[in-house]
Design a protein around this motif. Structure first.
Motif, mmCIF file in Angstrom:
data_model
loop_
_atom_site.group_PDB
_atom_site.id
_atom_site.type_symbol
_atom_site.label_atom_id
_atom_site.label_comp_id
_atom_site.label_asym_id
_atom_site.label_seq_id
_atom_site.Cartn_x
_atom_site.Cartn_y
_atom_site.Cartn_z
ATOM 1 N N PHE A 43 1.015 -1.050 -0.126
ATOM 2 C CA PHE A 43 0.058 0.104 -0.142
ATOM 3 C C PHE A 43 0.932 1.356 -0.029
ATOM 4 O O PHE A 43 0.615 2.204 -0.806
ATOM 5 C CB PHE A 43 -0.834 0.113 1.278
ATOM 6 C CG PHE A 43 -1.802 1.048 1.108
ATOM 7 C CD1 PHE A 43 -3.183 1.277 0.696
ATOM 8 C CD2 PHE A 43 -1.415 2.302 2.038
ATOM 9 C CE1 PHE A 43 -3.872 2.251 0.558
ATOM 10 C CE2 PHE A 43 -2.476 3.491 2.029
ATOM 11 C CZ PHE A 43 -3.369 3.227 1.448
ATOM 12 N N LEU A 47 1.012 4.028 -3.021
ATOM 13 C CA LEU A 47 0.965 5.367 -2.572
ATOM 14 C C LEU A 47 2.038 6.224 -3.120
ATOM 15 O O LEU A 47 1.810 7.280 -3.470
ATOM 16 C CB LEU A 47 0.491 5.807 -0.892
ATOM 17 C CG LEU A 47 0.445 6.828 -0.500
ATOM 18 C CD1 LEU A 47 -0.867 7.168 -0.636
ATOM 19 C CD2 LEU A 47 0.626 6.858 0.898
ATOM 20 N N GLY A 169 -3.937 1.568 -2.937
ATOM 21 C CA GLY A 169 -2.728 2.258 -2.603
ATOM 22 C C GLY A 169 -2.468 3.214 -3.923
ATOM 23 O O GLY A 169 -2.221 4.483 -3.655
#
Length: 432
Positions: A43, A47, A169
């Motif tokens: 994740f 991101l 993400g």
């Protein structure tokens, strides 16, 4: 001596053969601490990757103002990155075969974050473009390799959830990079906005490094370019895959073009919005976390060939709304384009997995190559239409892209299905 029917697991040196050690290593299952640890890492990776990639998109009007460049030239801050990324991703999987999955991904994330931090410091436009070009090379080490890591390490019952969390993400990173950079640019400067995104990317990269478990089912292999290109040719023997690659090009090309230049329109009269408000409008990107799952599920129930065209039809409606004058309709149009894009990408990318058979890795790489080339080529070309005909020129250019995608979707509707049991539509989509 092993009894009859028992597998011999000890070599003459007293050590278990590497392949047998890999076969006996447990896979990662949901509900376990290592699953949570792995998904925290991936994740964070998603991101960081897409925040670092897209953080310059809302800043293009600022680049035009600070450096005195046109909209088309400002768009190179993203188009050069995605263009290099497209080519580099063709080789990233092979490099990770030789150097190891985690080491390639860690180097990718940390070096990318450093490049973005340096971007906030350079005074020269050409140096900024050089750093953004290098960013495409360094970022390539994560998206395709992360998908391969998940397919190798996750238990079959858990890979769908793991891939879904990774893709979430990606979506939040893409939205967050745009939002943070835009808002910080409005209150401080675009350099502070870029530096903030770079710092977040560096922290996320460190979280990834310390959280991701090492590979337990990967055997390193030497890199042979001849064999690698030979496997890519297999992806073009299927009657449907080249058309799906084209759909990826058109989907991201249309989507990125809208997001590249809508800021120019909304910052100018009669709207005169601030950079922070424009950045907030980009939060409709989060619609993608819903539409990709919902349209993917719908395609699983009704069939991909019956649903893919609706994604392009929705994008066409959205582009039309952006050509109207009321701000609320423009925002609704951006939302419709976003919804259709994520839904179409989910359907097309999972269809690639279904059609590819034993060449899944190569077909996935070719889809991602086409996908990011759409961002690079169409995203830059849209600036020429903006310079000559304003927003209506950009919108009509995107309409042409979407109509081409609609025609291909109609062609795919009549594609002969593969032999064997019908697809359930549950293959995980290729991460964007």
């Amino acid at each position: 001596m092993a009894s009859q029917g028992e597998v011999e697991t000890v070599s003459h040196s007293g050590h278990r053969p590497a392949t047998q050690e890999l076969e006996s290593a447990p896979f990662i299952r949901h509900g376990t601490p290592i699953f949570r640890q792995t998904n925290l890492a991936l994740f964070a990776a998603g991101l960081a990757t897409f925040g670092l990639l897209y953080c310059t998109q809302p800043l293009m009007p600022e680049f035009s103002k600070d450096y005195g460049v046109s909209a088309a030239t400002a768009s190179l801050s993203l188009s050069l990155t995605t263009g290099v990324l497209a080519f580099a991703m063709l080789f990233a999987g092979g490099v990770s075969d030789a150097w190891g999955r985690k080491s390639v991904m860690v180097a990718s994330l940390l070096s990318s974050a450093v490049l973005v931090l340096l971007t906030a410091l350079v005074p020269d436009w050409h140096m900024l473009l050089i750093l953004r070009t290098l960013l495409g090379l360094t970022l390539s080490g994560l998206p395709a390799v992360a998908m391969t890591y998940l397919s190798e390490e996750m238990h079959p019952e858990s890979i769908g959830l793991g891939m879904g969390l990774y893709i979430s993400g990606n979506a939040i990173g893409g939205m967050g990079g745009r939002l943070v950079a835009g808002v910080m640019a409005d209150f401080f400067s675009w350099r502070i906005g870029v530096a903030t995104v770079g710092t977040i990317g560096l922290i996320a990269g460190l979280v990834f490094w310390f959280s991701l478990p090492p590979s337990r089912h990967h055997v390193r292999q030497p890199l042979h370019l001849g064999a690698l290109f030979g496997r890519f040719r297999l992806a073009f023997r299927d009657a449907g895959l080249p058309w799906l690659f084209a759909e990826g090009f058109l989907l991201l090309g249309a989507f990125v073009t809208i997001y590249n230049y809508i800021g120019y329109r909304l910052l100018a009269p009669p709207y005169g919005l601030s950079q922070a408000v424009v950045g907030t409008i980009f939060s409709v990107y989060l619609i993608g976390t819903f539409s990709s799952a919902w349209m993917g599920h719908l395609a699983g129930r009704l069939g991909r060939r019956k649903v893919l065209w609706t994604a392009f039809a929705l994008m066409l409606l959205g582009v039309g709304l952006t050509m109207t004058r009321p701000l609320i309709l423009i925002v609704a149009g951006i939302a419709a384009v976003t919804f259709g894009f994520f839904g179409g990408h989910s359907i097309a990318s999972s269809w690639v997995g279904r059609r590819a058979g034993s060449a899944k890795a190569q077909a996935s790489s070719m889809y991602l190559f086409s996908y990011y080339m759409g961002s690079s080529l169409a995203g830059a070309s849209g600036g020429l239409f903006y310079a000559s005909h304003g927003w209506n020129g950009v919108a009509l250019f995107v309409v042409a892209l979407v109509l081409a995608g609609l025609l291909i979707a109609w062609r795919l509707y009549y594609l002969a299905p593969l032999p064997g049991p019908p697809s359930t539509g549950t293959e995980p989509p290729i991460p964007q």
